[in-house]
Every structure is written in structure tokens, then in C-alpha cells.
Design a protein around this motif. Structure first.
Motif, PDB file in Angstrom:
ATOM      1  N   ARG A   1      -4.234 -32.299 -34.617  1.00 11.27           N
ATOM      2  CA  ARG A   1      -3.815 -33.300 -33.633  1.00 11.27           C
ATOM      3  C   ARG A   1      -2.370 -33.733 -33.856  1.00 11.27           C
ATOM      4  O   ARG A   1      -1.593 -33.868 -32.924  1.00 11.27           O
ATOM      5  CB  ARG A   1      -4.730 -34.522 -33.718  1.00 11.27           C
ATOM      6  CG  ARG A   1      -6.031 -34.348 -32.946  1.00 11.27           C
ATOM      7  CD  ARG A   1      -6.836 -35.608 -32.972  1.00 11.27           C
ATOM      8  NE  ARG A   1      -8.207 -35.356 -32.516  1.00 11.27           N
ATOM      9  CZ  ARG A   1      -9.219 -36.181 -32.735  1.00 11.27           C
ATOM     10  NH1 ARG A   1      -9.016 -37.290 -33.427  1.00 11.27           N
ATOM     11  NH2 ARG A   1     -10.421 -35.900 -32.292  1.00 11.27           N
TER      12      ARG A   1
ATOM     13  N   LYS B   1      -0.013 -31.109 -32.796  1.00  7.82           N
ATOM     14  CA  LYS B   1       0.040 -31.068 -31.335  1.00  7.82           C
ATOM     15  C   LYS B   1       0.919 -32.211 -30.795  1.00  7.82           C
ATOM     16  O   LYS B   1       1.747 -32.006 -29.895  1.00  7.82           O
ATOM     17  CB  LYS B   1      -1.380 -31.181 -30.762  1.00  7.82           C
ATOM     18  CG  LYS B   1      -1.496 -30.774 -29.306  1.00  7.82           C
ATOM     19  CD  LYS B   1      -2.946 -30.828 -28.866  1.00  7.82           C
ATOM     20  CE  LYS B   1      -3.077 -30.463 -27.394  1.00  7.82           C
ATOM     21  NZ  LYS B   1      -4.478 -30.563 -26.928  1.00  7.82           N
ATOM     22  N   GLN B   2       0.733 -33.412 -31.391  1.00  6.64           N
ATOM     23  CA  GLN B   2       1.532 -34.574 -30.963  1.00  6.64           C
ATOM     24  C   GLN B   2       3.017 -34.345 -31.215  1.00  6.64           C
ATOM     25  O   GLN B   2       3.864 -34.674 -30.388  1.00  6.64           O
ATOM     26  CB  GLN B   2       1.053 -35.832 -31.697  1.00  6.64           C
ATOM     27  CG  GLN B   2      -0.241 -36.418 -31.131  1.00  6.64           C
ATOM     28  CD  GLN B   2      -0.819 -37.490 -32.025  1.00  6.64           C
ATOM     29  OE1 GLN B   2      -0.257 -37.795 -33.081  1.00  6.64           O
ATOM     30  NE2 GLN B   2      -1.962 -38.045 -31.627  1.00  6.64           N
TER      31      GLN B   2
ATOM     32  N   GLY C   1     -12.346 -27.310 -30.073  1.00  9.16           N
ATOM     33  CA  GLY C   1     -12.451 -28.669 -29.523  1.00  9.16           C
ATOM     34  C   GLY C   1     -13.533 -28.795 -28.488  1.00  9.16           C
ATOM     35  O   GLY C   1     -13.623 -29.797 -27.819  1.00  9.16           O
TER      36      GLY C   1
END
Length: 809
Positions: free
Chosen positions: A762, A765-766, A727
């Protein structure tokens, strides 16, 4: 009316204040004073402020101002150096009024762009001496180029301190700084270098690792500083430094700074200096006058007891103390011991985790702990502002290491005290130190008082050791940890003795000839003792030094027995030798007393070592006349000695510790007649040269953590691209259009992630964050509430539902 008057008064005040405000920044305005003018009230013309005039001519005007300031301002201050306004403002904000001698000598030379090797004693302001001209040369941040200044330090603590100092001094310059240290996350350091810093501060091991991982060119670097240069070249950083120096441009300016630098710059040839200027201050007075030294003679086993006594009774409670020990095992043992005795302490050694090191330093600096126990990792450069005392638990094996340790106190004109605990096997190192400093060893006498105890070498009363020793015995009996740590530290000390460098031969010879039995109790410890106590100590010493005249063969035997007859005949035979030996010992004692009374050195006190022994009956005053009248084949005017006058001083400063005596150089010049033969390779069935091994070693380089990494460009575990893929990708790293292939046609898995992979990561991760924050529980509660509402409104029948409808709900 009253309000109008007030307004008028305010206006007058502001009008009066305006010139004061201007004069604050007016250090750098052109001095427009006209002394010959008769009208003192007339307003004088001056330059417009920088905000009023923003034309193309502005840089030239600034140059004019600088040149004018350089001429007009009073010499001796920072103003006369012609610094730009942001740099000068930072210097003033830090509280510096007048430059120190090293700053006055070095800053103008550095601003002229010359390479430099500079030496000045500890606490004399060397860090500011290379930071101020650095800010002046870099001026303001550049958007396009990479790092333009590089500062290398041997230890992490020193790098952190330099970073803090750089931020304070360069507050108004707007220059970015990156800190590259071992023990911190490499991803953060890659990110810091991506932000295009102007200054990089770091330790060689980690910096080299990061440089190799990122394949940094460092071609834009124009200013390189080796802080504590001698330590950098001593610590085994040669390969790392070589790797970094190879990447630097030839046009760079290189500066070497330390408190202990040798005169021969050959030892720093690897740093790549070009026509350097050598500045050495305080070569004669290597220690500050404000530092008081005390040496205590005692056994190794009595050191913990003596340390406790010093911290409890000699050092004042409000004073901070640093204790230097030989190994990390000693540090752990002493920390446990002092904690068990109720003394709060912090500790640092090289193997300690980086976070723990920061916490411990912070604890000590903020006076939560009054004692800091360290190895030599903290001996250099660390600046603790209000430090009062240093205790050498183990005496350093090199004289310059003693200077660095002691240099933690007495900084910037403050006073401080140093206590050194010396056991018998460390005695030659004390003599080495005094050779290096050019001072005589002062053995304690009954005439010494606590007021004139500076540099005195004395003994410790047994009563003090007995009192503290009883405490220690009970503490060890009650704690298994202390016993284990004590055993480990004793084993570590044995290993330390094997690796400790040897003292000089003349010091060993002098120790043998010194009679320590006549040494009195140290004045700092003997002042509180009564006369009876001192007499008792003398009797104990006499008992300790007692030697029986009869041998083991004669004990409990008659005078007529065979053993006693043999010993009698042997005595009568060797009477002459015994008398000769005792006479020689008396002569030595008389010579040492004479040397002590006359302060036996003018230039270098080791000159006495090889001198001819004098009998006590000879008159001292007559000797020079006899010597003059005696004809020697040496003409003093043309005679060149084989050792220079400053030999001992330079030997102490040299990196190898060997000095540059002819005999050492000659011993290293060996002609190898069988050098080409090499070893036999059994597979190839022929002799092979050894060069291959050296090449293999060159391919691998040791980094800061002790690991060995490959020096090749392509490595199996490439940390840098993997950190980018996490990232840290910016506009410079576009994702590949298609699958990559090697020249042979094999498909290679790309290190860079596709859009789908990023989205998937993502979402993952969320989801993880949702579960961690208790989102599922909240959802359950929400659903329950909704269900209740549905039940209540269910077909207008309220909550009392029966049968199938209830089940369905």
C-alpha cells in the motif's frame, strides 16, 4: 371558490385514472368479470395488491392467479403462458406483443422441464424463446447457491449480444449475470464469479479455462442452453464442452437451439440429452420470403471491381451492408481497398483484438460506417436491427452457412437483399445450395426484368468491370500496402481452397452439363445498358468462345506438308467419334433447356441427375404413357428407396456435411486386423500400443486463445490464487497461521500475503501515486513559500540578512 372547483376537478380526474393504472398491472389480477349481472355501474371485488397483503398464503395466491390467467386470457399471447409479473413486464417493456411460432411452441415445453432440440430460421426470435422460460424458472436471485443457468455460444459477439438481451428482458427479475469471454482479463472474470451470479453466459474455450483454474463444480446449474448448437459441436469445441458437461449435474435441463439442426439427434449425443423433444420449424421454407437473392457469374480477379460497383451503384447510400469474405487476409485487403476508394467501413475477424472487435461493431451499429467486412465469425446470431444487404464476396462452401450469412437480413419480418459473387470453381456450391433449398437454378434470360430478378443467376457486363477495374489498377499502383495485401490475400485463397470441403458429385456433374454461354446479363445490371451495348457483349462472348478448326500443326503449312496430311488422315479416321461427341453435347444442351423450362423438380430436383437423356426430337408429352406401359419390376406402393426424400436437405444440415447415406456409413466401417500390434518401442524392445498418445492428448486441452493447457488439477502457473492475492481476498480466504509444509517436510512459500506485505504494498502504491500526480513539485513550491516567510520574519530584520545568518537560512 374557483380554487375549490379546481381541486374538486383534480380529484375527479385522479379517481378516473386509478382504474387505468390498476389495469396496467391487471394483466395478472384475477379476471373478475360478471357478464350476467344487470347493474353495470356496480364496483366488482378484486384481489388486494401484493403490498397490502404480506401473509404466508401469498405464494399460493400467486399460483392461483397464474392458473386463472392461463385459463381466462386469450390464447396466442404471452399472457396465456402464465408468466410471473416481473418476467411479463420485461417482455412487454421490450416491445413484444405476440410470441413468434418458435416461442409459442417451445416456451410451454421448456416450462414443463423437458430437454429440447429446437430449429427455426434466422431472425425468428430463438434467443427470447430460451431466455423467457429461464427467467420464469429461476424466479429471483438466491443468496446461497452458485450459478443456476449456463448459456454457451460459439462466438464472442453472440455472447455479448445475448448478455445485452438478457439484461433488457430480465430487467425486473433482479437476476445477476456473468459474462465469460476470451480476450478479456481473467481477474475480472474470477471476480464476477465470486459475486455469485445466477446466469453465466460464455464461450466454451474461456469458460473451461476459468472453470479449471477455479475448480468450479457447477453442481447447482439446472438450466443449460447451447445456442447455435451445431456450430459449437463443429468448431472443435468437443474437449472443452466435454470438460464443462462432466461438471454439470445429471438433473439439469438441456436445450439446443440453432437455425440449422439435423433430424438425427445422435450427432448431439455428447450434450447429454435425456428424452429430448424435437421441434423443427421452417424445414421446407428455410429462408424468409422477404429476402431476395441475386447471383453474379464472373472471374475471381473481377470480384473487387464488382464489389465496388455494387456498393457505389446498386446499394443505396443510406443502406447498411455486410460483406462476407473467405479469410482474414481478404478482410484486411478489402478494408484497405474500400478506404482508399473513399468508402468508410468497419471490419471483424477472429484474430482481431477483443477491444477492436467491440469498437468496430459499435461503429457499424451506430451508422458511423455503412459497410462491415467480416469472416464467418459474424455469420451466426448477430442481430443488426436495420441491416439491408449482404454480399457474399466468396461463396460459402456449405449450404447452411449460406443460410446463416443471409439470415443477417430479413430479421423479424423486415426485407433484405443478398448479392453473391460466384466464380467458375464455386458453381457446384450454388447447385448444392439449390438442392438444399429445393429450388431450381434460374439462369438469366433477356426476358427477365429487375422486378422479377429474385434467385436469378446472371452474368456481369464487361463494361462495368472495365470501368471499376481501371480505378483499381491506379489505386494499386499508388499504394504499396494494397499491393502487399493483395498478394497475401491471393496466397491465403490458395490455402483456403485446400481446406474447403468438396461439393456433392451430382452438383459437379450438373455444372459440367450446363451450358453457361447462353446465360444473359443479370437483370439488375443489364437494365441500364443500351441495345447496342448488349449486342457488343454478345460479340465479345462469341470471340471468347471461338475455337479454330485447324490444329497447331496445320497453321502456316501447305496442304501438301506432312503435318497437314497426318491431321487429315486422323480426322477421317475419327469422324464418327467427333460426330457422336457433338451430338451428345447438343442433347445435353437440349435437356438442360427443357429442364429449365419445366422447373425440373417436384420433390427433390437432384432426381433428374441420373435420368435418361432425351433427344430433342422426342415428344415430351408421350413419355409418361410409354413409361407406364413399360413393365418394371418395381411396385411403387411397397418400394423403399435407398435414399430418403429429404436426403439433400438433411445432408446440408448434418454436422459432418457427409449426410447419412448407406455408402458413407459402410465406408467408415473398417475391420482392423492388425490393431493390436502397435509400434515398436526400441528402449523396451517390444511392441507398444498407441493408447498412451491418446491419454497424453487428453491431459492437455486447447483454450480459446489457441494455447494448450494441462488438464491436471495442479498446474505450474495457477492464475486463480495469484489473482486472489492481488487484493481480491474476502472473508473466505484467511491468511495462514504459520508456514505451510508438504508431506515430505519441505517448506512452501504461501501464495497469500501477510499483513506486513499488504501494508508495504500500500505504501509503495501511495508513493507511486504521489510521484505520478506531481506531488514532489508541489512540495518544492510549498517549501519555497515557507522559506520566504521565515526570511521575512527572521529576527525582525526583514529580507536583508547578511553573512552567517543568510547562509544558515
Amino acid at each position: 371558490m374557483a380554487q375549490r372547483k379546481k381541486k374538486l376537478k383534480k380529484k375527479r380526474h385522479t379517481a378516473n385514472r386509478e382504474p387505468e393504472f390498476d389495469s396496467d398491472g391487471g394483466e395478472f389480477e384475477l379476471a373478475a368479470e360478471i357478464k350476467d349481472d344487470d347493474s353495470p355501474g356496480r364496483k366488482l371485488p378484486c384481489f388486494p395488491a401484493s403490498s397490502d397483503c404480506l401473509s404466508d398464503v401469498e405464494p399460493d395466491t400467486r399460483e392461483l392467479v397464474r392458473a386463472q390467467n392461463k385459463k381466462k386470457k386469450k390464447s396466442g399471447g404471452f399472457q396465456s403462458m402464465g408468466l410471473s409479473y416481473p418476467v411479463y413486464k420485461g417482455v412487454m417493456k421490450k416491445g413484444y406483443k405476440v410470441p413468434t411460432p418458435i416461442q409459442r411452441k417451445t416456451i410451454p415445453v421448456i416450462l414443463d422441464g423437458k430437454d429440447m432440440v429446437a430449429m427455426a430460421r434466422t431472425g425468428s426470435g430463438k434467443t427470447a424463446a430460451f431466455l423467457v422460460p429461464m427467467f420464469e424458472k429461476l424466479k429471483a436471485p438466491h443468496a446461497q447457491t452458485g450459478a443456476r443457468a449456463l448459456i454457451l455460444t460459439p462466438t464472442r459477439e453472440l455472447a455479448l449480444q445475448t448478455m445485452k438481451f438478457t439484461k433488457e428482458l430480465g430487467k425486473f427479475t433482479g437476476l445477476k449475470t456473468a459474462l465469460i469471454l476470451g480476450g478479456d482479463r481473467m481477474d475480472d472474470q474470477f471476480a464476477a464469479l465470486h459475486e455469485n451470479p445466477d446466469i453465466i453466459i460464455g464461450t466454451p474455450g474461456r469458460l473451461m479455462h476459468v472453470v479449471m483454474e477455479m475448480n468450479l463444480k457447477l453442481q447447482s446449474v439446472e438450466y443449460v442452453v447451447f445456442d447455435e448448437a451445431d456450430r459449437l459441436f463443429e468448431m472443435g469445441f468437443a474437449e472443452q464442452l466435454q470438460e464443462i458437461i462432466q461438471r454439470l449435474p445429471d438433473t439439469r435441463q438441456t436445450l439446443l437451439f440453432s437455425a440449422t439442426l439435423p433430424k438425427l439427434l445422435v450427432e448431439f449425443a455428447r450434450a447429454g440429452l435425456t428424452e429430448p423433444v424435437l421441434i423443427r420449424l421452417d424445414v421446407d421454407s428455410k429462408l424468409s420470403d422477404q429476402i431476395k437473392l441475386s447471383f453474379f457469374h464472373l472471374r475471381v480477379d473481377d470480384k473487387p471491381a464488382m464489389l465496388l460497383h455494387l456498393l457505389r451503384h446498386v446499394v443505396k447510400p443510406q443502406e447498411q451492408t455486410v460483406v462476407f469474405a473467405a479469410t482474414k487476409h481478404h478482410v484486411e485487403y478489402l478494408k484497405e481497398l474500400l478506404s482508399s476508394e473513399g468508402l468508410e467501413c468497419a471490419y471483424i475477424y477472429s484474430a482481431l483484438d477483443q477491444t477492436a472487435r467491440k469498437i468496430n461493431i459499435g461503429k457499424f451499429v451506430h451508422r458511423k460506417a455503412m459497410v462491415l467486412i467480416v469472416t464467418d465469425v459474424a455469420a451466426r446470431g448477430i442481430d443488426i436491427p436495420l441491416l439491408d444487404n449482404v454480399i457474399n464476396y466468396n461463396f460459402p462452401s456449405k449450404a447452411k452457412l449460406f443460410l446463416h450469412r443471409v439470415g443477417r437480413v430479413g430479421r423479424a419480418g423486415r426485407s433484405g437483399t443478398t448479392y453473391s459473387l460466384v466464380c467458375p470453381d464455386e458453381m457446384p456450391f450454388v447447385y448444392d445450395l439449390h438442392l438444399f433449398l429445393g429450388r431450381p437454378v434460374q439462369l438469366a434470360t433477356p426476358e427477365h426484368t429487375p422486378g422479377n430478378s429474385d434467385g436469378v443467376f446472371g452474368r456481369v457486363p464487361q463494361s462495368i468491370l472495365d470501368d471499376e477495374g481501371s480505378h483499381l489498377i491506379t489505386a494499386h499502383e499508388n499504394s504499396l500496402d494494397l499491393q502487399n495485401l493483395h498478394r497475401v490475400s491471393e496466397n491465403a485463397y490458395k490455402q483456403y481452397l485446400k481446406s474447403r470441403p468438396n461439393p456433392s458429385p451430382e452438383s459437379i456433374r450438373r455444372v459440367k452439363s450446363t451450358d453457361l454461354s447462353s446465360m444473359a446479363v443479370h437483370p439488375l445490371l443489364g437494365s441500364g445498358l443500351e441495345k447496342m451495348e448488349l449486342e457488343r457483349l454478345q460479340i465479345v462472348d462469341a470471340i471468347k468462345g471461338y475455337k479454330s478448326k485447324s490444329t497447331i500443326f496445320e497453321i502456316n503449312s501447305n496442304s501438301k506438308s506432312q503435318a497437314s496430311e497426318v491431321m487429315r488422315t486422323k480426322r477421317s479416321k475419327d469422324t464418327r467419334l467427333v460426330e457422336k461427341f457433338s451430338k451428345r453435347r447438343e442433347d445435353l444442351a437440349a435437356e438442360s433447356r427443357l429442364c429449365n423450362s419445366l422447373c425440373f423438380h417436384q420433390g427433390v430436383f437432384s432426381a433428374v441427375v441420373g435420368g435418361k437423356r432425351r433427344g430433342p426430337q422426342e415428344n415430351v408429352e408421350e413419355r409418361p404413357k410409354n413409361k407406364k406401359s413399360r413393365q418394371t419390376g418395381k411396385d411403387e406402393h411397397y418400394y423403399i428407396p435407398y435414399r430418403p426424400k429429404d436426403f439433400d436437405s438433411e445432408r446440408g444440415l448434418s454436422l459432418s456435411g457427409e449426410g447419412t447415406a448407406f455408402e458413407q456409413q459402410a465406408s467408415s466401417a473398417v475391420l482392423d486386423l492388425m490393431g493390436d500390434a502397435g509400434d515398436e518401442d526400441r528402449k523396451r524392445k517390444r511392441f507398444v500400443r498407441e493408447t498412451g498418445k491418446e491419454e497424453q492428448q487428453k491431459k492437455k486441452i486447447r483454450i480459446d486463445g489457441g494455447q494448450v493447457i494441462s488438464n491436471k488439477k495442479k498446474k505450474k502457473k495457477n492464475l486463480y490464487p495469484s489473482s486472489r492475492s492481488r487484493g481480491r481476498r474476502g472473508p473466505n480466504f484467511p491468511s495462514p497461521a504459520g508456514p505451510q509444509q508438504t508431506p515430505s517436510g519441505r517448506r512452501v512459500r504461501s501464495e497469500l500475503k501477510t499483513n506486513a506485505q499488504i501494508l508495504k504494498q500500500r505504501k509503495k502504491k501511495q508513493k507511486h501515486q504521489f510521484l505520478q500526480s506531481g506531488g514532489l513539485k508541489k512540495l518544492h513550491v510549498k517549501n519555497k513559500q515557507w522559506l520566504g516567510e521565515v526570511k521575512k520574519s527572521g529576527f525582525g530584520r526583514g529580507g536583508q540578512k547578511k553573512g552567517k545568518m543568510r547562509k544558515r537560512l
